[in-house]
Design a protein around this motif. Structure first.
Motif, PDB file in Angstrom:
ATOM      1  N   THR A 204      93.327  62.371  59.794  1.00  0.00           N
ATOM      2  CA  THR A 204      92.066  62.630  59.114  1.00  0.00           C
ATOM      3  C   THR A 204      92.263  63.810  58.181  1.00  0.00           C
ATOM      4  N   GLY A 205      91.243  64.184  57.479  1.00  0.00           N
ATOM      5  CA  GLY A 205      91.363  65.317  56.557  1.00  0.00           C
ATOM      6  C   GLY A 205      90.232  65.326  55.558  1.00  0.00           C
ATOM      7  N   TRP A 206      90.469  66.009  54.456  1.00  0.00           N
ATOM      8  CA  TRP A 206      89.460  66.057  53.414  1.00  0.00           C
ATOM      9  C   TRP A 206      89.250  64.650  52.888  1.00  0.00           C
ATOM     10  N   ARG A 207      87.997  64.286  52.668  1.00  0.00           N
ATOM     11  CA  ARG A 207      87.644  62.934  52.253  1.00  0.00           C
ATOM     12  C   ARG A 207      87.633  62.819  50.732  1.00  0.00           C
ATOM     13  N   HIS A 208      88.198  61.709  50.272  1.00  0.00           N
ATOM     14  CA  HIS A 208      88.269  61.471  48.833  1.00  0.00           C
ATOM     15  C   HIS A 208      88.048  59.996  48.527  1.00  0.00           C
ATOM     16  N   ASN A 209      87.778  59.745  47.246  1.00  0.00           N
ATOM     17  CA  ASN A 209      87.811  58.386  46.720  1.00  0.00           C
ATOM     18  C   ASN A 209      88.842  58.395  45.595  1.00  0.00           C
ATOM     19  N   PHE A 210      89.015  57.257  44.920  1.00  0.00           N
ATOM     20  CA  PHE A 210      90.063  57.192  43.902  1.00  0.00           C
ATOM     21  C   PHE A 210      89.772  58.098  42.700  1.00  0.00           C
ATOM     22  N   ASN A 211      88.521  58.464  42.495  1.00  0.00           N
ATOM     23  CA  ASN A 211      88.201  59.387  41.410  1.00  0.00           C
ATOM     24  C   ASN A 211      88.507  60.829  41.818  1.00  0.00           C
ATOM     25  N   SER A 212      88.031  61.243  42.978  1.00  0.00           N
ATOM     26  CA  SER A 212      88.204  62.647  43.375  1.00  0.00           C
ATOM     27  C   SER A 212      89.661  62.975  43.714  1.00  0.00           C
ATOM     28  N   ILE A 213      90.440  61.982  44.116  1.00  0.00           N
ATOM     29  CA  ILE A 213      91.841  62.256  44.484  1.00  0.00           C
ATOM     30  C   ILE A 213      92.650  62.691  43.264  1.00  0.00           C
TER      31      ILE A 213
ATOM     32  N   VAL B 114      91.996  59.984  52.852  1.00  0.00           N
ATOM     33  CA  VAL B 114      91.932  61.269  53.551  1.00  0.00           C
ATOM     34  C   VAL B 114      93.173  62.079  53.211  1.00  0.00           C
ATOM     35  N   ASP B 115      92.982  63.387  53.149  1.00  0.00           N
ATOM     36  CA  ASP B 115      94.081  64.295  52.829  1.00  0.00           C
ATOM     37  C   ASP B 115      94.097  65.457  53.827  1.00  0.00           C
ATOM     38  N   PRO B 116      94.993  65.408  54.824  1.00  0.00           N
ATOM     39  CA  PRO B 116      95.095  66.525  55.759  1.00  0.00           C
ATOM     40  C   PRO B 116      95.960  67.664  55.229  1.00  0.00           C
ATOM     41  N   GLY B 117      96.397  67.573  53.992  1.00  0.00           N
ATOM     42  CA  GLY B 117      97.250  68.611  53.412  1.00  0.00           C
ATOM     43  C   GLY B 117      96.748  70.024  53.642  1.00  0.00           C
ATOM     44  N   PRO B 118      95.455  70.297  53.363  1.00  0.00           N
ATOM     45  CA  PRO B 118      94.959  71.668  53.569  1.00  0.00           C
ATOM     46  C   PRO B 118      94.652  72.002  55.032  1.00  0.00           C
ATOM     47  N   LEU B 119      94.801  71.039  55.930  1.00  0.00           N
ATOM     48  CA  LEU B 119      94.389  71.226  57.329  1.00  0.00           C
ATOM     49  C   LEU B 119      95.596  71.144  58.266  1.00  0.00           C
ATOM     50  N   LYS B 120      96.258  72.263  58.459  1.00  0.00           N
ATOM     51  CA  LYS B 120      97.475  72.284  59.272  1.00  0.00           C
ATOM     52  C   LYS B 120      97.208  71.932  60.740  1.00  0.00           C
ATOM     53  N   GLU B 121      95.952  72.013  61.181  1.00  0.00           N
ATOM     54  CA  GLU B 121      95.626  71.680  62.569  1.00  0.00           C
ATOM     55  C   GLU B 121      95.608  70.166  62.831  1.00  0.00           C
ATOM     56  N   VAL B 122      95.629  69.350  61.781  1.00  0.00           N
ATOM     57  CA  VAL B 122      95.695  67.896  61.961  1.00  0.00           C
ATOM     58  C   VAL B 122      97.156  67.537  62.239  1.00  0.00           C
ATOM     59  N   LYS B 123      97.469  67.340  63.491  1.00  0.00           N
ATOM     60  CA  LYS B 123      98.876  67.158  63.886  1.00  0.00           C
ATOM     61  C   LYS B 123      99.492  65.883  63.320  1.00  0.00           C
ATOM     62  N   ALA B 124      98.690  64.857  63.100  1.00  0.00           N
ATOM     63  CA  ALA B 124      99.227  63.588  62.587  1.00  0.00           C
ATOM     64  C   ALA B 124      99.908  63.757  61.236  1.00  0.00           C
ATOM     65  N   ARG B 125      99.583  64.807  60.501  1.00  0.00           N
ATOM     66  CA  ARG B 125     100.197  65.028  59.186  1.00  0.00           C
ATOM     67  C   ARG B 125     101.704  65.295  59.277  1.00  0.00           C
TER      68      ARG B 125
END
Length: 180
Positions: free
Chosen positions: A82-91, A109-120
């Motif tokens: 999971t992570g920050w939510r986006h669509n094709f425009n906002s990405i 979804v972009d977990p890039g800024p969220l280091k606590e999301v272990k799945a990344r």
């Protein structure tokens, strides 16, 4: 209707400024993403981030519960991507897309800024016989479940196939993992 003072001028214009409106939408999405609730956890307490066995891959995610004799059963949910939510425009505004995952249709979804999301930290071994988990879309929850495709034992690194689309959009090719 409520309107921020700095946005009132937009209500009085005869013609909508679409570029400015687009910027405002992206700003609002960014603020919403900064305030997302904590994500649900599954086996996160038994998952450890450390150097991947894949050369040049950076960090990897390992199953290392306190009880070494335990294992993850095939079909079990391990964690959530999971992570920050986006669509094709906002990405388009995201500079590092290396963690972006398409959950469903126009939901990314972009977990890039969220280091606590272990799945990344789950890597692609570029060897389907070594994959031990998969992404299962859960668009209603804005995430993918990471599900075990075989039993996973203590100390094993988690591996998932990213797919051809991911690799075709990367500047560098991945490293094929050959276990010792």
């Amino acid at each position: 209707q409520e309107c921020h003072d700095e946005d009132r001028h937009m209500l009085t214009n005869d013609v909508d400024d679409l570029q400015e409106l687009s910027r405002k939408v992206l700003d609002v999405r960014k603020e919403m993403n900064k305030n997302l609730p904590l994500h649900e956890q599954a086996l996160d307490l038994s998952l450890v981030v450390k150097k991947s066995a894949i050369e040049g891959a950076g960090m990897g995610l390992y199953f290392m519960p306190q009880q070494q004799q335990s294992f993850i059963k095939s079909g079990s949910t391990i964690c959530y991507y999971t992570g920050w939510r986006h669509n094709f425009n906002s990405i388009k505004s995201v500079t590092d897309k290396s963690y972006v995952l398409c959950v469903h249709s126009d939901l990314l979804v972009d977990p890039g800024p969220l280091k606590e999301v272990k799945a990344r930290y789950i890597n692609d071994p570029l060897n389907t016989t070594l994959e031990n988990c998969k992404f299962e879309p859960q668009p209603e929850k804005y995430r993918c479940a990471v599900t075990a495709t075989k039993h996973i034992y203590y100390g094993e690194e988690l591996f998932v196939g990213y797919g051809d689309f991911y690799w075709s959009n990367q500047k560098q090719s991945g490293t094929i993992y050959h276990p010792a």
